[in-house]
Design a protein around this motif. Structure first.
Motif, PDB file in Angstrom:
ATOM      1  N   THR A  90      49.855 127.045 -20.375  1.00 53.97           N
ATOM      2  CA  THR A  90      48.811 126.022 -20.334  1.00 53.97           C
ATOM      3  C   THR A  90      48.119 126.011 -21.688  1.00 53.97           C
ATOM      4  OG1 THR A  90      47.099 127.558 -19.619  1.00 53.97           O
ATOM      5  CG2 THR A  90      48.430 126.507 -17.875  1.00 53.97           C
ATOM      6  N   PRO A 114      52.662 118.339 -19.777  1.00 55.63           N
ATOM      7  CA  PRO A 114      53.830 118.387 -18.898  1.00 55.63           C
ATOM      8  C   PRO A 114      54.402 119.805 -18.833  1.00 55.63           C
ATOM      9  CG  PRO A 114      54.002 116.563 -20.454  1.00 55.63           C
ATOM     10  CD  PRO A 114      52.853 117.424 -20.894  1.00 55.63           C
ATOM     11  N   ASN A 115      54.942 120.170 -17.682  1.00 54.11           N
ATOM     12  CA  ASN A 115      55.480 121.521 -17.522  1.00 54.11           C
ATOM     13  C   ASN A 115      56.575 121.837 -18.535  1.00 54.11           C
ATOM     14  OD1 ASN A 115      53.723 122.236 -15.500  1.00 54.11           O
ATOM     15  ND2 ASN A 115      55.125 121.715 -13.849  1.00 54.11           N
ATOM     16  N   TRP A 137      64.608 118.023 -14.770  1.00 54.15           N
ATOM     17  CA  TRP A 137      63.196 117.743 -15.042  1.00 54.15           C
ATOM     18  C   TRP A 137      63.069 116.521 -15.957  1.00 54.15           C
ATOM     19  CZ3 TRP A 137      59.539 116.691 -18.496  1.00 54.15           C
ATOM     20  CH2 TRP A 137      58.211 116.803 -18.101  1.00 54.15           C
ATOM     21  N   GLU A 180      56.267 118.323 -11.647  1.00 54.99           N
ATOM     22  CA  GLU A 180      54.921 117.955 -11.234  1.00 54.99           C
ATOM     23  C   GLU A 180      54.972 116.934 -10.095  1.00 54.99           C
ATOM     24  OE1 GLU A 180      54.652 118.915 -15.652  1.00 54.99           O
ATOM     25  OE2 GLU A 180      56.108 118.075 -14.275  1.00 54.99           O
ATOM     26  N   ARG A 192      53.452 114.176  -9.629  1.00 53.76           N
ATOM     27  CA  ARG A 192      53.491 112.767 -10.019  1.00 53.76           C
ATOM     28  C   ARG A 192      54.905 112.288 -10.316  1.00 53.76           C
ATOM     29  NH1 ARG A 192      50.502 111.654 -15.798  1.00 53.76           N
ATOM     30  NH2 ARG A 192      48.830 112.592 -14.659  1.00 53.76           N
ATOM     31  N   GLU A 200      57.716 113.643  -8.630  1.00 54.09           N
ATOM     32  CA  GLU A 200      58.595 114.025  -7.521  1.00 54.09           C
ATOM     33  C   GLU A 200      59.365 112.853  -6.925  1.00 54.09           C
ATOM     34  OE1 GLU A 200      56.391 116.357  -4.713  1.00 54.09           O
ATOM     35  OE2 GLU A 200      56.369 118.096  -6.039  1.00 54.09           O
TER      36      GLU A 200
END
Length: 182
Positions: A8, A31-32, A79, A172, A174, A176
């Protein structure tokens, strides 16, 4: 498989924080995939530099997203496929064209199809592209400089696609609705 951390803004290495801040400003979140890339300050900073060139080039945002989505599908990177499906729709790409790319088919829009075909050929053939693919691309209204610009987009997405395949960051909520499996 090894567990890769998803950093993060608070937990990232100090040299990765400026790049994460730039991505947070661009997307309204970290974003991850960026959190995973942040494990290497060189990688995340390189990515941000290359993406500035991609987004400062001559392609529209919808064209860029079509390229990035094609690259993610071709590299079987789940992803990024979900992420770029979401962004492509936001940029105005039709649902039919997004679905076609996700299914490894050419989009209906001729220019988007030419971009997608060139990007896929570059990745699948490791840069050795048939003259016909380039001729079709130029026939769709692009020029030789745009051929080279597609290579830039492929290079940029390779960093995120490969990182996604290795680190497997969680998707995330949003994104999916756009989840994808190779």
């Amino acid at each position: 498989m090894a567990q890769f951390p998803v950093y993060t803004l608070d937990s990232a290495p100090a040299d990765s924080k400026p790049a994460l801040n730039a991505l947070a400003e661009a997307f309204g979140m970290v974003p991850n995939i960026a959190g995973a890339l942040a494990g290497s300050p060189r990688l995340i900073n390189g990515l941000v530099g290359v993406f500035k060139q991609v987004h400062g080039g001559s392609f529209t945002e919808a064209q860029i997203q079509a390229l990035l989505l094609t690259n993610a599908v071709t590299n079987r990177a789940a992803w990024p496929v979900a992420f770029h499906s979401y962004l492509a729709l936001q940029a105005g790409l039709s649902e039919a064209d997004v679905q076609a790319i996700r299914e490894r088919r050419l989009p209906h829009d001729d220019r988007i199809a030419a971009l997608s075909a060139l990007a896929r050929a570059l990745i699948e053939n490791r840069g050795r592209v048939d003259e016909q693919v380039i001729a079709s691309f130029i026939g769709a209204g692009f020029d030789q400089e745009r051929v080279l610009e597609v290579i830039l987009v492929v290079a940029a997405s390779t960093m995120t696609n490969y990182t996604a395949n290795v680190a497997q960051p969680p998707l995330e909520a949003r994104f999916e609705a756009h989840a994808w499996a190779a």
